[in-house]
Design a protein around this motif. Sequence first.
Motif, mmCIF file in Angstrom:
data_model
loop_
_atom_site.group_PDB
_atom_site.id
_atom_site.type_symbol
_atom_site.label_atom_id
_atom_site.label_comp_id
_atom_site.label_asym_id
_atom_site.label_seq_id
_atom_site.Cartn_x
_atom_site.Cartn_y
_atom_site.Cartn_z
ATOM 1 N N GLY A 109 -21.750 -5.267 32.254
ATOM 2 C CA GLY A 109 -21.948 -6.665 31.942
ATOM 3 C C GLY A 109 -23.237 -6.749 31.081
ATOM 4 O O GLY A 109 -23.700 -6.111 30.393
ATOM 5 N N VAL A 110 -23.885 -8.133 31.316
ATOM 6 C CA VAL A 110 -24.884 -8.408 30.483
ATOM 7 C C VAL A 110 -26.125 -8.737 31.538
ATOM 8 O O VAL A 110 -25.618 -9.448 32.480
ATOM 9 C CB VAL A 110 -24.551 -9.903 29.684
ATOM 10 C CG1 VAL A 110 -25.984 -10.234 28.903
ATOM 11 C CG2 VAL A 110 -23.581 -9.603 28.611
ATOM 12 N N MET A 111 -27.213 -8.221 31.360
ATOM 13 C CA MET A 111 -28.382 -8.483 32.135
ATOM 14 C C MET A 111 -27.994 -8.218 33.517
ATOM 15 O O MET A 111 -28.534 -8.825 34.673
ATOM 16 C CB MET A 111 -29.002 -9.642 32.203
ATOM 17 C CG MET A 111 -29.660 -9.694 30.605
ATOM 18 S SD MET A 111 -30.426 -11.591 30.413
ATOM 19 C CE MET A 111 -28.542 -12.738 30.258
ATOM 20 N N GLY A 112 -27.234 -7.067 34.086
ATOM 21 C CA GLY A 112 -26.853 -6.514 35.176
ATOM 22 C C GLY A 112 -25.717 -7.493 35.726
ATOM 23 O O GLY A 112 -25.446 -7.266 37.125
ATOM 24 N N THR A 113 -24.961 -8.551 35.235
ATOM 25 C CA THR A 113 -24.202 -9.117 35.813
ATOM 26 C C THR A 113 -22.879 -8.737 34.984
ATOM 27 O O THR A 113 -22.508 -8.980 33.776
ATOM 28 C CB THR A 113 -24.356 -10.717 35.270
ATOM 29 O OG1 THR A 113 -25.591 -11.103 36.254
ATOM 30 C CG2 THR A 113 -23.290 -11.528 36.163
ATOM 31 N N PRO A 114 -21.963 -8.385 35.649
ATOM 32 C CA PRO A 114 -20.520 -7.784 35.214
ATOM 33 C C PRO A 114 -19.704 -9.022 34.671
ATOM 34 O O PRO A 114 -19.854 -10.036 35.008
ATOM 35 C CB PRO A 114 -19.814 -7.120 36.364
ATOM 36 C CG PRO A 114 -20.825 -6.930 37.372
ATOM 37 C CD PRO A 114 -21.976 -7.931 37.416
ATOM 38 N N PHE A 115 -19.040 -8.586 33.688
ATOM 39 C CA PHE A 115 -18.071 -9.684 33.145
ATOM 40 C C PHE A 115 -16.834 -9.790 34.170
ATOM 41 O O PHE A 115 -16.545 -9.039 34.772
ATOM 42 C CB PHE A 115 -17.593 -9.378 31.742
ATOM 43 C CG PHE A 115 -18.426 -9.042 30.672
ATOM 44 C CD1 PHE A 115 -19.211 -10.437 30.266
ATOM 45 C CD2 PHE A 115 -18.666 -7.899 29.987
ATOM 46 C CE1 PHE A 115 -20.026 -10.074 29.212
ATOM 47 C CE2 PHE A 115 -19.622 -7.764 29.284
ATOM 48 C CZ PHE A 115 -20.280 -8.899 28.621
ATOM 49 N N SER A 116 -16.094 -11.173 34.068
ATOM 50 C CA SER A 116 -15.371 -11.515 35.169
ATOM 51 C C SER A 116 -13.946 -10.750 34.662
ATOM 52 O O SER A 116 -13.072 -10.529 35.378
ATOM 53 C CB SER A 116 -15.100 -12.841 35.198
ATOM 54 O OG SER A 116 -14.747 -13.402 33.859
ATOM 55 N N ASP A 117 -13.659 -10.530 33.235
ATOM 56 C CA ASP A 117 -12.844 -9.494 32.733
ATOM 57 C C ASP A 117 -13.100 -9.100 31.325
ATOM 58 O O ASP A 117 -14.101 -9.432 30.769
ATOM 59 C CB ASP A 117 -11.374 -10.371 32.748
ATOM 60 C CG ASP A 117 -11.425 -11.366 31.914
ATOM 61 O OD1 ASP A 117 -11.500 -11.193 30.691
ATOM 62 O OD2 ASP A 117 -11.050 -12.361 32.219
ATOM 63 N N ASP A 118 -12.228 -8.017 30.943
ATOM 64 C CA ASP A 118 -12.556 -7.581 29.454
ATOM 65 C C ASP A 118 -12.334 -8.292 28.247
ATOM 66 O O ASP A 118 -12.950 -7.831 27.253
ATOM 67 C CB ASP A 118 -11.951 -6.070 29.484
ATOM 68 C CG ASP A 118 -10.377 -6.235 29.172
ATOM 69 O OD1 ASP A 118 -9.879 -7.438 29.468
ATOM 70 O OD2 ASP A 118 -9.535 -5.241 28.979
ATOM 71 N N ARG A 119 -12.044 -9.503 28.644
ATOM 72 C CA ARG A 119 -11.809 -10.319 27.093
ATOM 73 C C ARG A 119 -13.308 -10.752 26.560
ATOM 74 O O ARG A 119 -13.367 -11.115 25.466
ATOM 75 C CB ARG A 119 -10.850 -11.432 27.522
ATOM 76 C CG ARG A 119 -11.807 -12.658 28.260
ATOM 77 C CD ARG A 119 -10.688 -13.792 28.584
ATOM 78 N NE ARG A 119 -10.941 -14.557 29.484
ATOM 79 C CZ ARG A 119 -11.390 -16.009 29.369
ATOM 80 N NH1 ARG A 119 -10.847 -16.469 28.377
ATOM 81 N NH2 ARG A 119 -11.636 -16.484 30.489
ATOM 82 N N PHE A 120 -14.129 -10.536 27.188
ATOM 83 C CA PHE A 120 -15.532 -10.940 26.905
ATOM 84 C C PHE A 120 -16.183 -9.972 25.810
ATOM 85 O O PHE A 120 -17.422 -10.365 25.218
ATOM 86 C CB PHE A 120 -16.560 -11.451 27.797
ATOM 87 C CG PHE A 120 -15.836 -12.736 28.654
ATOM 88 C CD1 PHE A 120 -16.342 -13.811 28.135
ATOM 89 C CD2 PHE A 120 -15.211 -12.389 29.921
ATOM 90 C CE1 PHE A 120 -15.674 -14.806 28.919
ATOM 91 C CE2 PHE A 120 -14.825 -13.618 30.627
ATOM 92 C CZ PHE A 120 -14.910 -14.693 30.048
#
Length: 182
Positions: free
Chosen positions: A149-160
């Motif tokens: 993810g970004v800055m240690g926070t995972p994306f909620s799904d791969d569309r990002f």
Amino acid sequence: MSEDPDLDVLLAHHRVRARVVGLARGEDRRDGESVRAAFWPDATVDFGIFAGSFDEYFAWVVPGSPAVLVTQHLLGQTHIEPAGDALLAETHVVAYHRVDMGTEERDTVLGGRYLDRFEQRDGQWRIAERTMLYDWFRDDGVSVDWSQGVMGTPFSDDRFTGKAAGDHSEAFFAAGDLATRK
């Protein structure tokens, strides 16, 4: 032509800039229709690393190298000058490329300028000749791992995460209706 030469220049500038923007998006999304709309069929291109006819360029850029996983062209100012029946345009560009090297993915960034000769035919301005000038290049090294993810926070799904082809922007524009977009 209108009776107002300033209006003609303003409209030509707008149409040329719209072609340059449409082409950059077409290259980033590997959208053949957008790329084809920017050039005359008899156009030529010279990128220093590739030179040829429009058909050769089209076969090179669409679908693009499978090793270039993500590409993004950020356009700066476009300077336009009349040149007889043509318009000469210089557009600044910063281009990012994520490249699969086989053993790792690397991020590269370059800065340069497109030198385009536009011709108007049947009321349309399109590129008749494009040359790329390179002002700088940077290899940023191994690409970030998007699974984190970004800055240690995972994306909620791969569309990002973006991709050169097949990312969420295709669904975004295909929906065509704000009420149906996620």
